[in-house]
Design an enzyme around this catalytic site. Structure first.
Site, PDB file in Angstrom:
ATOM      1  N   LYS A 127      -4.904  -2.756  -4.247  1.00 15.94           N
ATOM      2  CA  LYS A 127      -5.967  -1.641  -4.709  1.00 15.94           C
ATOM      3  C   LYS A 127      -6.437  -2.026  -5.897  1.00 15.94           C
ATOM      4  O   LYS A 127      -7.286  -2.074  -6.337  1.00 15.94           O
ATOM      5  CB  LYS A 127      -5.159  -0.101  -4.441  1.00 15.94           C
ATOM      6  CG  LYS A 127      -6.219   0.728  -4.825  1.00 15.94           C
ATOM      7  CD  LYS A 127      -5.558   2.297  -4.648  1.00 15.94           C
ATOM      8  CE  LYS A 127      -6.324   3.288  -5.328  1.00 15.94           C
ATOM      9  NZ  LYS A 127      -5.911   4.672  -5.124  1.00 15.94           N
TER      10      LYS A 127
ATOM     11  N   GLU B 273       3.762  -8.217  -8.890  1.00 12.26           N
ATOM     12  CA  GLU B 273       4.384  -8.874  -7.557  1.00 12.26           C
ATOM     13  C   GLU B 273       3.219  -9.626  -6.854  1.00 12.26           C
ATOM     14  O   GLU B 273       3.460 -10.913  -6.372  1.00 12.26           O
ATOM     15  CB  GLU B 273       5.230  -8.016  -6.785  1.00 12.26           C
ATOM     16  CG  GLU B 273       6.598  -7.364  -7.196  1.00 12.26           C
ATOM     17  CD  GLU B 273       6.063  -6.020  -8.242  1.00 12.26           C
ATOM     18  OE1 GLU B 273       5.087  -5.901  -8.598  1.00 12.26           O
ATOM     19  OE2 GLU B 273       7.074  -5.208  -8.014  1.00 12.26           O
TER      20      GLU B 273
ATOM     21  N   GLY C 121      -2.273   4.679  -2.453  1.00  9.32           N
ATOM     22  CA  GLY C 121      -1.959   3.481  -1.658  1.00  9.32           C
ATOM     23  C   GLY C 121      -0.872   3.681  -0.371  1.00  9.32           C
ATOM     24  O   GLY C 121      -1.247   2.891   0.659  1.00  9.32           O
ATOM     25  N   ARG C 122      -0.175   4.552  -0.346  1.00 11.92           N
ATOM     26  CA  ARG C 122       0.869   5.039   0.732  1.00 11.92           C
ATOM     27  C   ARG C 122      -0.147   5.625   1.910  1.00 11.92           C
ATOM     28  O   ARG C 122       0.687   5.818   2.944  1.00 11.92           O
ATOM     29  CB  ARG C 122       1.921   5.752   0.321  1.00 11.92           C
ATOM     30  CG  ARG C 122       1.256   7.027  -0.421  1.00 11.92           C
ATOM     31  CD  ARG C 122       2.976   7.610  -0.884  1.00 11.92           C
ATOM     32  NE  ARG C 122       2.533   8.666  -1.854  1.00 11.92           N
ATOM     33  CZ  ARG C 122       2.398   8.680  -3.174  1.00 11.92           C
ATOM     34  NH1 ARG C 122       2.156   7.541  -3.652  1.00 11.92           N
ATOM     35  NH2 ARG C 122       2.011   9.677  -3.889  1.00 11.92           N
TER      36      ARG C 122
ATOM     37  N   GLU D 299       7.832   9.145  -2.321  1.00  5.93           N
ATOM     38  CA  GLU D 299       6.990   8.708  -3.309  1.00  5.93           C
ATOM     39  C   GLU D 299       5.846  10.067  -3.484  1.00  5.93           C
ATOM     40  O   GLU D 299       5.599  10.259  -4.719  1.00  5.93           O
ATOM     41  CB  GLU D 299       6.273   7.345  -3.275  1.00  5.93           C
ATOM     42  CG  GLU D 299       5.557   6.965  -4.446  1.00  5.93           C
ATOM     43  CD  GLU D 299       5.028   5.340  -4.436  1.00  5.93           C
ATOM     44  OE1 GLU D 299       5.191   4.840  -5.079  1.00  5.93           O
ATOM     45  OE2 GLU D 299       4.323   5.063  -3.305  1.00  5.93           O
TER      46      GLU D 299
ATOM     47  N   HIS E  45      26.259   2.457  16.140  1.00  9.17           N
ATOM     48  CA  HIS E  45      27.347   1.694  16.088  1.00  9.17           C
ATOM     49  C   HIS E  45      27.559   1.428  14.827  1.00  9.17           C
ATOM     50  O   HIS E  45      28.306   0.400  14.076  1.00  9.17           O
ATOM     51  CB  HIS E  45      27.106   0.411  16.797  1.00  9.17           C
ATOM     52  CG  HIS E  45      26.943   0.730  18.204  1.00  9.17           C
ATOM     53  ND1 HIS E  45      28.294   0.563  18.992  1.00  9.17           N
ATOM     54  CD2 HIS E  45      25.760   0.919  18.771  1.00  9.17           C
ATOM     55  CE1 HIS E  45      27.702   1.064  20.420  1.00  9.17           C
ATOM     56  NE2 HIS E  45      26.226   1.319  20.295  1.00  9.17           N
TER      57      HIS E  45
ATOM     58  N   LYS F 288       8.073  -0.699 -14.620  1.00 10.08           N
ATOM     59  CA  LYS F 288       7.206  -1.351 -14.670  1.00 10.08           C
ATOM     60  C   LYS F 288       7.053  -2.000 -16.031  1.00 10.08           C
ATOM     61  O   LYS F 288       6.769  -3.049 -16.601  1.00 10.08           O
ATOM     62  CB  LYS F 288       5.817  -1.043 -14.158  1.00 10.08           C
ATOM     63  CG  LYS F 288       5.474  -1.186 -12.774  1.00 10.08           C
ATOM     64  CD  LYS F 288       4.192  -1.030 -12.203  1.00 10.08           C
ATOM     65  CE  LYS F 288       3.849  -0.112 -11.078  1.00 10.08           C
ATOM     66  NZ  LYS F 288       2.434   0.140 -11.101  1.00 10.08           N
TER      67      LYS F 288
HETATM   68  C1  G6Q Z   1       1.420   3.938  -3.472  1.00  9.34           C
HETATM   69  C2  G6Q Z   1       1.866   3.382  -4.520  1.00  9.34           C
HETATM   70  C3  G6Q Z   1       2.232   1.892  -4.539  1.00  9.34           C
HETATM   71  C4  G6Q Z   1       1.041   1.058  -4.425  1.00  9.34           C
HETATM   72  C5  G6Q Z   1       1.642  -0.387  -4.967  1.00  9.34           C
HETATM   73  C6  G6Q Z   1       0.729  -1.460  -4.699  1.00  9.34           C
HETATM   74  O1  G6Q Z   1       0.872   5.055  -2.981  1.00  9.34           O
HETATM   75  O2  G6Q Z   1       0.457   3.625  -5.281  1.00  9.34           O
HETATM   76  O3  G6Q Z   1       2.897   1.685  -3.460  1.00  9.34           O
HETATM   77  O4  G6Q Z   1       0.520   0.985  -3.052  1.00  9.34           O
HETATM   78  O5  G6Q Z   1       2.107  -0.057  -6.375  1.00  9.34           O
HETATM   79  O6  G6Q Z   1      -0.406  -1.182  -5.442  1.00  9.34           O
HETATM   80  P1  G6Q Z   1      -1.686  -1.962  -5.329  1.00  9.34           P
HETATM   81  O7  G6Q Z   1      -2.268  -1.971  -3.996  1.00  9.34           O
HETATM   82  O8  G6Q Z   1      -2.483  -1.635  -6.592  1.00  9.34           O
HETATM   83  O9  G6Q Z   1      -1.350  -3.429  -5.769  1.00  9.34           O
END
Ligand code: G6Q
Length: 544
Positions: free
Chosen positions: A203, A209, A263-264, A349, A380, A508
Site C-alpha cells: 500500500k 521487508e 491493509g488487513r 491488529e 493430535h 519498526k
Molecule cells: C494491516 C497493516 C499491515 C500492512 C503491512 C504492509 O492492516 O497495516 O499489516 O498491511 O504492514 O504494508 P504495506 O502494504 O504498506 O507494505
C-alpha cells in the site's frame, strides 16, 4: 466502553454468576429446540452457537448491550463512509470494493465506485492476458507469479489462493513476505526469470521487508534477463503511484487502491490480483459476491438473526463476561490452513487495543488472543489442553458438507471428528464414568482409582460451528466478511478504533535505529545492557 454499555455488562456478569452452575448440556435438556433457536443462517452458511452457556436471558442482555453501545448508529456510520478511523482521519470502506450494481458510495463527497470499477476492469484485462498468454514474459507465457508483500499485502492473497487451490487454473503462485532472505531465496530457486511475473504488493511502497525483497528480486531478475525487461516482468499494487514509477514499474502494470482500504481488509482490492491470476476473474467475482452478500446481511438483518453480530456477542460473552483469554479457530478444512493466521491479523491488529475512542485507558478486556490450526491435525497436538487444561478456550469449528475432491470416505471421517470434538468438549466425562470404563476393561480397582482422575474431561467447554455446503470462492468471501464484521461489532462495543495499528510502529522505529549498529556502522552506546550485550555477542559470533 460507554457508561450504558458498562451497566449492561454488569447485568450480564450478574446473570452469569447466577447461572454458572447450569452446564451447556443441561441447557439442551431444558430446551429441546435449543439447536434451532441458538443457530442462524447467513445465506448457505449455518452458524451454530447452541453449544455455549448463553441462555435466553443472556442473549436478551447481549442484545441490550449492543443497543446500549449504539451499534446501529456505528454500523450506519461505517456504511455511510464516515471517517470512523479517527486516529488516521479515514473512512473504512472495504465493502465498496465488493459492491456490485450502480449505487454510488460516497467518501468525502465523492463517489468512489467509478474508480473501483476502473481498477477492477484493468485487473481483469491484465489477468485474462496473463492467463491466456497474450501478456507474456521474455521467455513466453508466465508460468509463475511471485507476490512480494507482507501483513495485509500478503496474508489475504496467500490465504485465499491456498483456500481456492481446487479452482487454481492459472500460473503457479508464490508468496514472499519475510525479510529473512531464506524466503525470497527459496522462491527464486524454484522459478525461471524469463517466465516469472513479480507483483510488488505494498500500500505504502515503503515497507522495509517488501522493498528489500523487491530489490533483491529485481537485482536477480536483471542479472538473469536484463534491465530493459523489468517493465515487462514487474507489476505493482499500491496507493503510492509515484514510488512504483521510481521502482521502474510501468503505469500500465500498476494497480491502485485507496487510503480508506486498511491493509488487513485489502484482499478485495488490487491486492487480490494474485488470487485473480490464479483462479480467474470469474471466481474472483464470486469471491467478492460472497462478501457483498454478507455486507447486505450485516446491514439489513435483524440483530436476532444477524450472524456477524451474533458471532461478536458470543465473543463478548466469552471475553468480558466469562473472562476467557483466547479464542481458537479450528477449520476442518485443509485448504483453510492459513485461515487462523489470517484471522489473527484481522482480529488482533484490529482489536488488540487498550485506549478507547475518547483517548482513555479501557477498564475491560478487549480482543482475545486468536490462534488455531486445521483439524484433525490439532487433535493430535494441542487439543489436550482444550479438553483438560486449566484454561477454558472457546473455539470456532468450520466444516463443509461436501469436499472439493473425491477421496473415499475421508470427508465423512473429517466431519465425524469435527462433530465429535464439539460434543466431547461439551459433555466431557465424569470421574465415575472414567472409573467404570476402566473396570469394564478389567483394570484392577486400585488402578482404576489411580487412573480415573487423569481420564476426567470437565466438559462444559463452549464451541461454535460453521457448516457450509462446500468451500467455494463465494463461501470463502462470505466467511471472511463474517469475521470482518464480527471484529467491527466487537470494536464498536468496546468503543475502540478497530482500524488503526499504532502498536506495530515502535518495533519498526527501533529496527531502523539498530540496523546501523547491527551492520557495525554505529556503536550500541546508550542502549540498554541486554540489547548491547546481544549485539556484541552477535558481532562476536559472526567474527568467529
Ligand atoms: C494491516 C497493516 C499491515 C500492512 C503491512 C504492509 O492492516 O497495516 O499489516 O498491511 O504492514 O504494508 P504495506 O502494504 O504498506 O507494505
Amino acid at each position: 466502553m460507554i457508561e450504558p454499555t458498562k451497566k449492561q455488562l454488569s447485568r450480564l456478569k450478574a446473570h452469569r454468576d447466577a447461572t454458572a452452575g447450569t452446564t451447556i448440556s443441561q441447557l439442551f435438556e431444558q430446551d429441546e429446540t435449543r439447536f434451532d433457536t441458538f443457530s442462524a443462517r447467513c445465506g448457505d452458511i449455518l452458524f451454530d452457537y447452541s453449544k455455549t452457556a448463553i441462555d435466553e436471558e443472556a442473549r436478551a442482555l447481549l442484545f441490550d448491550l449492543a443497543e446500549a453501545a449504539k451499534l446501529e448508529d456505528k454500523r450506519a456510520a461505517l456504511f455511510a463512509g464516515e471517517p470512523i478511523n479517527v486516529t488516521e482521519g479515514r473512512a473504512v470502506q472495504h465493502m465498496a470494493l465488493r459492491r456490485s450494481g450502480e449505487e454510488p458510495v460516497m467518501i468525502d463527497g465523492e463517489d468512489v465506485m467509478p474508480g473501483i470499477r476502473e481498477v477492477r476492469r484493468r485487473m481483469v484485462e491484465f489477468a485474462n492476458g496473463v492467463r491466456n498468454g497474450s501478456i507474456a514474459g521474455t521467455g513466453g507465457a508466465f508460468t509463475d507469479i511471485v507476490n512480494i508483500g507482507i501483513g495485509g499485502s500478503d496474508l489475504g492473497p496467500a490465504m485465499v489462493t491456498l483456500a481456492l487451490a481446487p479452482y487454481h487454473d492459472g500460473p503457479r503462485t508464490h508468496f514472499v513476505s519475510n525479510v529473512d532472505g531464506a524466503d525470497i531465496a527459496s522462491v527464486l530457486a524454484r522459478v525461471t526469470a524469463a517466465t516469472t511475473l513479480f507483483i510488488v504488493a505494498s500500500k505504502t511502497f515503503t515497507t522495509q521487508e517488501t522493498m528489500t525483497n523487491a530489490q533483491t528480486a529485481r537485482a536477480w531478475f536483471v542479472e538473469q534477463v536484463g534491465e530493459e525487461a523489468v517493465r515487462q516482468h514487474f507489476a505493482a499494487l499500491s496507493t503510492a503511484l509515484d514510488k512504483t514509477d521510481a521502482f521502474g514499474i510501468d503505469e500500465e502494470r500498476t494497480f491502485g487502491f485507496w487510503d480508506w482500504v486498511g491493509g488487513r481488509y485489502s484482499v478485495w482490492s488490487a491486492i487480490g490480483l494474485s488470487v485473480m491470476l490464479a483462479v480467474g476473474p470469474e471466481r474472483f467475482d464470486e469471491f467478492l459476491a460472497g462478501a457483498e452478500a454478507v455486507d447486505q446481511h450485516f446491514r439489513d438483518t435483524d440483530i436476532a438473526s444477524n450472524v456477524p453480530i451474533l458471532m461478536a456477542l458470543v465473543g463478548i460473552w466469552h471475553r468480558n463476561v466469562c473472562g476467557y483469554d483466547t479464542h481458537a479457530v479450528l477449520p476442518y478444512d485443509q485448504h483453510l490452513s492459513r485461515f487462523a493466521a489470517y484471522l489473527q491479523q484481522l482480529d488482533m491488529e484490529s482489536n488488540g487495543k487498550r485506549i478507547d475512542l475518547g483517548g482513555n485507558e479501557v477498564d475491560h478486556q478487549t480482543g482475545p488472543v486468536v490462534w488455531g490450526e486445521p483439524g484433525t491435525n490439532g487433535q493430535h497436538a494441542f487439543y489436550q489442553l482444550i479438553h483438560q487444561g486449566t484454561s477454558v478456550i472457546p473455539a470456532d469449528f468450520l466444516i463443509a458438507a461436501r469436499a472439493n475432491q473425491k477421496t473415499g470416505d475421508h470427508h465423512e471421517k473429517l466431519a465425524a471428528n469435527a462433530f465429535a470434538q464439539t460434543e466431547a468438549l461439551m459433555v466431557g466425562k465424569s470421574k465415575e464414568q472414567a472409573r467404570n470404563e476402566l473396570l469394564a476393561k478389567g483394570t484392577s480397582k486400585e488402578d482404576a482409582d489411580r487412573l480415573a482422575p487423569h481420564k476426567v474431561f470437565p466438559g462444559n467447554r463452549p464451541t461454535c460451528t460453521f457448516l457450509y455446503p462446500k468451500l467455494t470462492s463465494f463461501i470463502l468471501g462470505q466467511l471472511i466478511a463474517l469475521y470482518e464484521h464480527k471484529v467491527f461489532v466487537q470494536g464498536a462495543i468496546w468503543d475502540i478504533n478497530s482500524f488503526d495499528q499504532w502498536g506495530v510502529e515502535l518495533g519498526k522505529e527501533l529496527a531502523g535505529e539498530l540496523l546501523p549498529v547491527v551492520k557495525g556502522e554505529a556503536n550500541a552506546e546508550g542502549r540498554n545492557g541486554s540489547t548491547r550485550g546481544l549485539i556484541d555477542a552477535f558481532h562476536a559470533m559472526r567474527a568467529g
